[in-house]
Design a protein around this motif. Structure first.
Motif, PDB file in Angstrom:
ATOM      1  N   SER A  88       0.816  -1.223   0.000  1.00  0.00           N
ATOM      2  CA  SER A  88       0.000   0.000   0.000  1.00  0.00           C
ATOM      3  C   SER A  88       0.846   1.269   0.000  1.00  0.00           C
ATOM      4  CB  SER A  88      -0.931  -0.010   1.217  1.00  0.00           C
ATOM      5  OG  SER A  88      -1.693   1.166   1.279  1.00  0.00           O
ATOM      6  N   SER A  89       1.926   1.288   0.787  1.00  0.00           N
ATOM      7  CA  SER A  89       2.765   2.495   0.858  1.00  0.00           C
ATOM      8  C   SER A  89       3.378   2.824  -0.495  1.00  0.00           C
ATOM      9  CB  SER A  89       3.863   2.320   1.909  1.00  0.00           C
ATOM     10  OG  SER A  89       4.660   1.185   1.604  1.00  0.00           O
ATOM     11  N   VAL A  90       3.768   1.789  -1.250  1.00  0.00           N
ATOM     12  CA  VAL A  90       4.356   1.999  -2.580  1.00  0.00           C
ATOM     13  C   VAL A  90       3.264   2.430  -3.563  1.00  0.00           C
ATOM     14  CG1 VAL A  90       5.550   0.881  -4.504  1.00  0.00           C
ATOM     15  CG2 VAL A  90       6.212   0.366  -2.149  1.00  0.00           C
ATOM     16  N   VAL A  91       2.083   1.831  -3.444  1.00  0.00           N
ATOM     17  CA  VAL A  91       0.966   2.195  -4.316  1.00  0.00           C
ATOM     18  C   VAL A  91       0.658   3.685  -4.188  1.00  0.00           C
ATOM     19  CG1 VAL A  91      -1.519   1.917  -4.660  1.00  0.00           C
ATOM     20  CG2 VAL A  91      -0.072  -0.096  -4.381  1.00  0.00           C
ATOM     21  N   GLN A  92       0.646   4.190  -2.980  1.00  0.00           N
ATOM     22  CA  GLN A  92       0.333   5.606  -2.773  1.00  0.00           C
ATOM     23  C   GLN A  92       1.372   6.511  -3.424  1.00  0.00           C
ATOM     24  OE1 GLN A  92      -0.225   6.010   1.455  1.00  0.00           O
ATOM     25  NE2 GLN A  92      -2.019   4.688   1.475  1.00  0.00           N
ATOM     26  N   VAL A  93       2.638   6.118  -3.332  1.00  0.00           N
ATOM     27  CA  VAL A  93       3.696   6.904  -3.989  1.00  0.00           C
ATOM     28  C   VAL A  93       3.512   6.871  -5.500  1.00  0.00           C
ATOM     29  CG1 VAL A  93       6.171   7.028  -4.442  1.00  0.00           C
ATOM     30  CG2 VAL A  93       5.359   6.601  -2.121  1.00  0.00           C
ATOM     31  N   MET A  94       3.238   5.696  -6.051  1.00  0.00           N
ATOM     32  CA  MET A  94       3.067   5.576  -7.501  1.00  0.00           C
ATOM     33  C   MET A  94       1.853   6.368  -7.983  1.00  0.00           C
ATOM     34  SD  MET A  94       4.090   1.569  -8.126  1.00  0.00           S
ATOM     35  CE  MET A  94       4.026   1.683  -9.920  1.00  0.00           C
TER      36      MET A  94
END
Length: 391
Positions: A88-94
């Protein structure tokens, strides 16, 4: 030896795989490692956002992947892909990178897109900035997205905020002749240690220290004065949530004022932070002096009032008047707090000259995380030094 060689080969292949995923593009060909299955899908999702790749593998994948393109269905599929392959943390950055790099803001005006995104504070800020352009068919979905984020924030922050500030209110109302149930025994013992009787191994409490009895009356007044320029989006979201939490405490009278070059009082909407957020209008200029002038006129009990200015201090109004206004409020007994940001992102770009001028007036400006905010408010209410984080 065979087992050792096999292990070494596995480690080598894993290294090549990782380098292949990191490098991408033409540079990836030098690894001699191809991708398949889940790795190929991850690489495709990354290349759609961070650059098309002209490698043989990328050309082969073009038939299987539509890329981000310019249509909502393609983007919705891509959003589903990244949620499958990344945490989820990476998804938000992307997602944030996609909005910034590929200009996908307009696609957020479509309900299908909003239903596919991973909701977070930054997405809420983007939606609020698009509020005026949002079609009616999308507004209901947008409010649902915003409400989910707000409810998650309230669950995380509300209990500790109420407990911390309630304790500060009780301590600030200590009395010298408390009822038995209102005695603060730790402070009473500390205040009477000189009356210790060794022969009886006890302390004679000549002076009792206690908490003031809980009452329904308003003990403190808090004014949140929030800069709603575009760079302060996350701060606006958190301030709205904290404003609603404070407003739910009967012993505090809370006022929420947002501003750019105009000033809007959203106090009447504090029972629902989602209404507050959709009452803001991110973007535009900044007139801190005008906002503080409005807040100053609302103050009726200066010695019991805490004013919290949340702004990056890029003043478009009259600087000297702004500083004189802060000095006047402090001289009247107001506790003045300046936060450069209320978010998890650290200190933003800010006007250092104005920050230094406020510090000289006894109102140091610093960035504050949501987790620290209850402690900052408790210190302000008790009129003790603020817990300013190390730079």
């Amino acid at each position: 030896m065979t087992g050792t060689a096999g292990t070494a080969d596995a480690v080598s292949r894993e290294r090549l795989r990782r380098w292949r995923l990191v490098l991408g593009g033409e540079a990836a060909d030098g690894t001699g490692h191809g991708l398949a299955g889940r790795d190929a899908a991850m690489d495709s999702a990354l290349s759609s956002l961070y650059g098309k790749r002209d490698t043989r593998e990328a050309r082969e994948r073009k038939e299987r992947s539509a890329g981000l393109g310019a249509s909502a269905p393609a983007v919705a599929r891509w959003l589903g892909d990244i949620r499958t392959y990344f945490p989820s943390s990476v998804v938000q950055v992307m997602q944030r990178d996609a909005i910034d790099r590929l200009g996908l803001s307009t696609l957020l005006l479509e309900p299908e897109m909003l239903e596919a995104v991973e909701a977070d504070v930054h997405l809420v800020g983007t939606l609020l900035s698009l509020n005026q352009a949002m079609p009616e068919t999308t507004k209901e979905t947008a409010r649902a997205v915003v409400r989910k984020v707000v409810e998650d924030l309230e669950k995380r922050l509300a209990t500790r905020t109420r407990a911390t500030i309630a304790g500060a209110l009780d301590r600030s109302a200590r009395v010298s002749r408390p009822r038995h149930r209102d005695i603060d025994w730790n402070r009473t013992i500390a205040a009477n240690l000189k009356h210790y009787l060794p022969e009886h191994r006890t302390v004679v409490p000549e002076r009792l220290v206690g908490y003031g009895r809980a009452s329904q009356s308003v003990k403190k007044e808090v004014v949140l004065c929030v800069d709603q320029s575009g760079s302060m989006a996350a701060s606006v979201v958190y301030a709205s949530v904290f404003g609603a939490v404070l407003a739910s405490m009967r012993s505090i009278r809370t006022r929420l004022v947002v501003f750019d070059t105009a000033v809007v009082d959203l106090t009447d909407q504090l029972d629902d932070p989602v209404d507050v957020l959709f009452g803001t209008q991110l973007g535009g200029g900044t007139d801190i002096n005008r906002a503080l002038a409005y807040c100053q006129r609302q103050i009726t009990r200066p010695a019991e009032t805490v004013v919290v200015l949340i702004s990056d201090l890029y003043e478009g109004g009259i600087r000297d008047e702004m500083l004189k206004r802060v000095a006047a409020m402090k001289a009247s007994g107001v506790r003045f707090v300046t936060l450069l940001a209320l978010s998890d992102e650290g200190a933003p770009a800010y006007d250092r000259e104005h920050a230094a001028a406020l510090a000289a007036l006894g109102a140091p400006a610093f960035a504050c995380t949501p987790d620290l905010f209850p402690d900052v408010m408790a210190a302000a209410i008790e009129r003790r030094p603020l817990p300013i984080p190390e730079p």
